[in-house]
Motif scaffolding. Structure first.
Motif, PDB file in Angstrom:
ATOM      1  N   ILE A  24      10.449   0.127  -3.723  1.00 22.18           N
ATOM      2  CA  ILE A  24      10.747   0.253  -5.188  1.00 22.18           C
ATOM      3  C   ILE A  24       9.741   0.154  -6.033  1.00 22.18           C
ATOM      4  CG2 ILE A  24      12.499  -0.753  -6.742  1.00 22.18           C
ATOM      5  CD1 ILE A  24      14.569  -1.251  -4.415  1.00 22.18           C
ATOM      6  N   VAL A  25       9.152  -0.998  -5.739  1.00 25.11           N
ATOM      7  CA  VAL A  25       7.951  -1.071  -6.718  1.00 25.11           C
ATOM      8  C   VAL A  25       6.885   0.153  -6.758  1.00 25.11           C
ATOM      9  CG1 VAL A  25       5.905  -2.676  -7.081  1.00 25.11           C
ATOM     10  CG2 VAL A  25       8.004  -3.625  -6.698  1.00 25.11           C
ATOM     11  N   ILE A  26       6.753   0.763  -5.515  1.00 26.13           N
ATOM     12  CA  ILE A  26       5.953   1.826  -5.583  1.00 26.13           C
ATOM     13  C   ILE A  26       6.412   3.142  -6.249  1.00 26.13           C
ATOM     14  CG2 ILE A  26       5.014   3.744  -3.919  1.00 26.13           C
ATOM     15  CD1 ILE A  26       4.771   1.794  -1.626  1.00 26.13           C
ATOM     16  N   VAL A  27       7.634   3.175  -6.186  1.00 18.36           N
ATOM     17  CA  VAL A  27       8.418   4.283  -7.093  1.00 18.36           C
ATOM     18  C   VAL A  27       8.073   3.930  -8.539  1.00 18.36           C
ATOM     19  CG1 VAL A  27      10.499   5.352  -7.702  1.00 18.36           C
ATOM     20  CG2 VAL A  27       9.822   4.916  -5.185  1.00 18.36           C
ATOM     21  N   LEU A  28       8.478   2.563  -8.892  1.00 20.50           N
ATOM     22  CA  LEU A  28       8.213   2.312 -10.380  1.00 20.50           C
ATOM     23  C   LEU A  28       6.855   2.358 -10.936  1.00 20.50           C
ATOM     24  CD1 LEU A  28      10.799  -0.795 -10.426  1.00 20.50           C
ATOM     25  CD2 LEU A  28      11.197   1.530 -11.271  1.00 20.50           C
ATOM     26  N   VAL A  29       5.921   1.937 -10.151  1.00 20.47           N
ATOM     27  CA  VAL A  29       4.624   2.161 -10.615  1.00 20.47           C
ATOM     28  C   VAL A  29       4.222   3.633 -10.821  1.00 20.47           C
ATOM     29  CG1 VAL A  29       2.096   1.761  -9.623  1.00 20.47           C
ATOM     30  CG2 VAL A  29       3.863  -0.137  -9.489  1.00 20.47           C
ATOM     31  N   CYS A  30       4.481   4.351  -9.829  1.00 22.12           N
ATOM     32  CA  CYS A  30       4.215   5.890  -9.709  1.00 22.12           C
ATOM     33  C   CYS A  30       4.945   6.287 -11.263  1.00 22.12           C
ATOM     34  CB  CYS A  30       4.739   6.714  -8.771  1.00 22.12           C
ATOM     35  SG  CYS A  30       3.646   6.298  -7.254  1.00 22.12           S
ATOM     36  N   LEU A  31       6.064   6.046 -11.489  1.00 22.20           N
ATOM     37  CA  LEU A  31       6.573   6.461 -12.753  1.00 22.20           C
ATOM     38  C   LEU A  31       6.049   6.203 -13.909  1.00 22.20           C
ATOM     39  CD1 LEU A  31      10.585   6.224 -11.761  1.00 22.20           C
ATOM     40  CD2 LEU A  31       9.024   8.314 -11.810  1.00 22.20           C
ATOM     41  N   ILE A  32       5.566   4.723 -14.043  1.00 24.83           N
ATOM     42  CA  ILE A  32       5.066   4.074 -15.060  1.00 24.83           C
ATOM     43  C   ILE A  32       3.591   4.644 -15.121  1.00 24.83           C
ATOM     44  CG2 ILE A  32       3.758   1.882 -15.932  1.00 24.83           C
ATOM     45  CD1 ILE A  32       6.141   0.356 -14.569  1.00 24.83           C
ATOM     46  N   SER A 166       4.284  18.740  -3.648  1.00 25.73           N
ATOM     47  CA  SER A 166       4.242  18.819  -5.318  1.00 25.73           C
ATOM     48  C   SER A 166       4.657  20.517  -5.294  1.00 25.73           C
ATOM     49  CB  SER A 166       2.939  18.673  -5.865  1.00 25.73           C
ATOM     50  OG  SER A 166       2.900  19.058  -7.214  1.00 25.73           O
ATOM     51  N   GLY A 167       3.833  21.314  -4.474  1.00 25.54           N
ATOM     52  CA  GLY A 167       3.940  22.723  -4.506  1.00 25.54           C
ATOM     53  C   GLY A 167       5.475  23.196  -4.329  1.00 25.54           C
ATOM     54  N   LEU A 168       5.969  22.565  -3.165  1.00 19.50           N
ATOM     55  CA  LEU A 168       7.424  22.929  -2.874  1.00 19.50           C
ATOM     56  C   LEU A 168       8.433  22.535  -3.985  1.00 19.50           C
ATOM     57  CD1 LEU A 168       7.539  21.881   0.736  1.00 19.50           C
ATOM     58  CD2 LEU A 168       7.367  24.048   0.090  1.00 19.50           C
ATOM     59  N   ALA A 202       7.797  13.713 -12.958  1.00 21.45           N
ATOM     60  CA  ALA A 202       8.215  14.323 -12.056  1.00 21.45           C
ATOM     61  C   ALA A 202       6.836  14.209 -10.954  1.00 21.45           C
ATOM     62  CB  ALA A 202       8.623  15.828 -12.313  1.00 21.45           C
ATOM     63  N   ASN A 203       5.668  14.552 -11.637  1.00 21.07           N
ATOM     64  CA  ASN A 203       4.701  14.477 -10.787  1.00 21.07           C
ATOM     65  C   ASN A 203       4.453  12.930 -10.257  1.00 21.07           C
ATOM     66  OD1 ASN A 203       3.832  17.016 -10.771  1.00 21.07           O
ATOM     67  ND2 ASN A 203       2.796  16.777 -12.950  1.00 21.07           N
ATOM     68  N   GLY A 204       4.697  11.991 -11.117  1.00 15.20           N
ATOM     69  CA  GLY A 204       4.596  10.665 -10.848  1.00 15.20           C
ATOM     70  C   GLY A 204       5.813  10.393  -9.400  1.00 15.20           C
ATOM     71  N   LEU A 205       6.836  11.045  -9.514  1.00 13.10           N
ATOM     72  CA  LEU A 205       7.698  10.599  -8.419  1.00 13.10           C
ATOM     73  C   LEU A 205       7.228  11.466  -7.335  1.00 13.10           C
ATOM     74  CD1 LEU A 205      10.624   9.996  -7.523  1.00 13.10           C
ATOM     75  CD2 LEU A 205      11.381  11.825  -8.410  1.00 13.10           C
TER      76      LEU A 205
END
Length: 613
Positions: A24-32, A166-168, A202-205
């Motif tokens: 969960i932290v990995i997802v949040l960090v990428c969104l931040i 990302s491409g898909l 979206a790119n962060g996700l």
């Protein structure tokens, strides 16, 4: 047991058992991270943020690098090794960013300055991150190269996998938005492609998805690694064969054949050295057992032979790069190239020594060699982005020394390189040239210098969001510097006031402001309407003299034609000096066209008589 299996047996935290809280932290960090990068891009061109541009640069660098290091390394949030490493990365990146910011010369196009800085950051992370990952998973054991090798593969596959996802994903979003747009619903298209915040999030996700897939599916990583290793295993003998026969061909062709191709020779020779070393390293440790060799004896001898001749490639690269430096001097790109060639020389010598050493394991010493080379690369990256090995100071000092000693003529001095590729030092050198009597003795060189200093991009822009350069482009200065032809009334004031608007749109009109008597204006009635049209002629460059004809349409002045004084226009082949004298003396006149257009009822057909003089 293979080395890869042994590595996994030493790992304390299983990759597939990454805690839910950590995921969960990995997802949040990428969104931040996506939010921070969006804010940096969103506010970078805001006028109220210009005084805080340094803060934006630091935020962009740190938010682009530290979150990625974190999500690729974190197992638990209480890991002290991770937080200490992030602190160390922060200190190093802040120091490197400070040095880059100091070199800011107020231009929009930094050329290689910012681009190479970001590439240096990526390279720094690539060669040091495996050490952090290995230390986190084995805090008390010595780091074996098999661990680093595995993490290098995993990080590389993670990047490739993330790009594929990302491409898909963007392809599916584009397809969905396009389908709804067909039925008149633009909401999804506007959301996906016109709102930057969505694109960054979206790119962060996508980054989070790529990282989680690679970190929670180790079997997938191993499978892809084995597939790529098998592909490389088939290509390496072919590359080794070419490396050998090229060296064997040199005694018959001679190295003089490469003399006229110094730049391409250095690039190709260095690429061959690094690519061969890379492919060898890619299949290193890929066999099922430490005693099993990946190739039969004959093929292994070919590969070993190519590694033995690799130093010749590096030596030739060094020689040809040195020849180019002797002839043309140092530039930032050549200094960076010399660092790469130097690292290539060290690497090839070490790999050749690994072939000579006797051991039951094929190329057994590559592990210890690669560990040292990784730290050497990291050190070179830091030093080349610091005042210690300052490519801009070294290059500018060398170029100006060559100019002062006569090795480089004033006309051959690369002003664009000093302005856009050499940071503060290069721009200080340009300012010094303003008071250099030898350089400014030629009005055209002085004009070129002033234009280069005013430009904010290498392509000639003066910066629409920076009004300072436009201070030299005013109707008053135009009236002062542009000569008026004899017996010619001055064009009306609205024409003079329209000239500054042409800067950046019309080629070389800025010369008329920056160089006195470079341009001449005259007027002729070219359409028999009783009003004379202004004709502005530019002679700042005798080889490219031209005139522009202006006409007023709907209350605004526009360029309606351009005359280039080439052989097709001036059949008598008058040089630019004679043309200028003729215009100044009022000898320009309008000649009615001999061949007319055609009118069909109320419609006029414009006819171009291209076979007639």
């Amino acid at each position: 047991m293979s080395l890869l299996t042994a590595h996994h047996s030493k790992t304390q935290v299983s990759l597939s058992d990454l805690p839910l809280k950590t995921r969960i932290v990995i997802v949040l960090v990428c969104l931040i991270q996506g939010c921070l990068l969006y804010l940096c891009n969103h506010f970078s061109d805001r006028e109220w943020m210009i005084p805080h541009s340094s803060a934006l640069l630091y935020t962009q660098v740190l938010s682009g690098s530290l979150p990625l290091i974190f999500v690729l390394s974190v197992n638990t949030l209480r890991d002290k090794i991770l937080w200490k490493a992030l602190l160390a990365y922060t200190v190093i990146f802040v120091a490197m960013t400070t040095w880059v910011k100091w070199n800011d010369a107020g231009v929009k196009d930094y050329g290689s300055l910012i681009g190479t800085f970001y590439l240096a950051l990526c390279l720094m992370v690539f060669v040091t991150l495996p050490w952090l990952q290995a230390r986190i998973n084995n805090p008390s054991s010595p780091i074996d190269y098999s661990e680093l090798h595995g993490y290098i593969w995993k990080n590389t596959i993670t990047v490739v996998l993330t790009l594929l996802v990302s491409g898909l994903m963007w392809g599916i979003l584009s397809l969905g938005a396009g389908l709804f747009k067909l039925i008149g619903i633009d909401f999804f298209y506007e959301l996906f492609f016109q709102h930057e915040i969505f694109m960054y999030l979206a790119n962060g996700l996508i980054v989070a998805i790529g990282v989680l897939i690679s970190r929670t599916h180790p079997k997938l990583i191993i499978t892809v690694r084995n597939l790529l290793s098998l592909t490389v295993k088939g290509l390496l003998p072919l590359l080794s064969f070419f490396a050998l026969i090229f060296i064997f061909s040199l005694p018959f062709t001679g190295i003089d054949a490469l003399t006229d191709k110094w730049s391409s020779a250095t690039t190709l020779l260095t690429t061959m050295s690094l690519l061969l070393a890379l492919l060898v390293n890619a299949i290193y440790l890929s066999s099922d057992g430490v005693d099993k060799k990946p190739y039969p004896n004959l093929i292994r001898y070919i590969i070993n032979g190519s590694l033995l001749v690799l130093p010749i490639y590096a030596i030739l690269s060094t020689y040809y790069l040195g020849q180019r430096i002797v002839q043309y001097g140092w530039t930032p790109d050549r200094l960076r190239a010399s660092v790469i060639v130097g690292l290539s020389l060290c690497l090839t010598l070490a790999y050749a020594s690994a072939v000579v050493r006797k051991n039951n394991i094929w190329l057994h010493s590559l592990g210890s060699i690669n560990k040292k080379i990784m730290w050497l690369i990291a050190a070179a990256v830091v030093l080349c982005n610091s005042p210690i090995i300052d490519p801009y100071r070294i290059s500018v000092n060398d170029q100006m020394n060559r100019y002062s000693t006569g090795k480089v003529s004033p006309d051959d001095l690369d002003l664009v390189m000093l302005r856009f590729d050499s940071g503060r030092k290069g721009n200080d050198a340009l300012q010094a040239l303003r008071s250099d009597v030898k350089f400014v003795s030629d009005p055209r060189r002085k004009l070129k210098l002033e234009k280069t200093l005013m430009q904010t991009t290498r392509w000639g822009s003066y910066g629409d969001d920076d009004k300072k350069p436009y201070a030299a482009f005013t109707p008053e200065i135009a009236r002062k510097n542009i000569q008026l032809a004899a017996r010619t009334p001055s064009p009306e004031s609205t024409w003079w006031e329209s000239l500054p608007k042409d800067i950046g749109r019309e080629e070389h009109i800025d010369d008329c402001y920056l160089m006195a008597n470079a341009c001449v204006v005259t007027t002729l009635d070219l359409n028999n309407d009783g009003n004379k049209e202004p004709i502005l002629c530019n002679f700042s460059d005798p080889k490219e003299a031209f005139c522009q004809i202006y006409a007023q349409q709907a209350g605004k002045w526009h360029v309606v034609s351009r005359i280039n004084f080439d052989d097709d226009v001036t059949k008598d082949k008058l040089d630019s000096t004679k043309i200028k004298d003729a215009i100044l003396n009022g000898q320009l006149k309008a000649v009615p066209k001999e061949w007319s257009d055609i009118q069909i009822q109320d419609t006029t057909v414009h006819v171009s008589y291209y076979n007639l003089r």
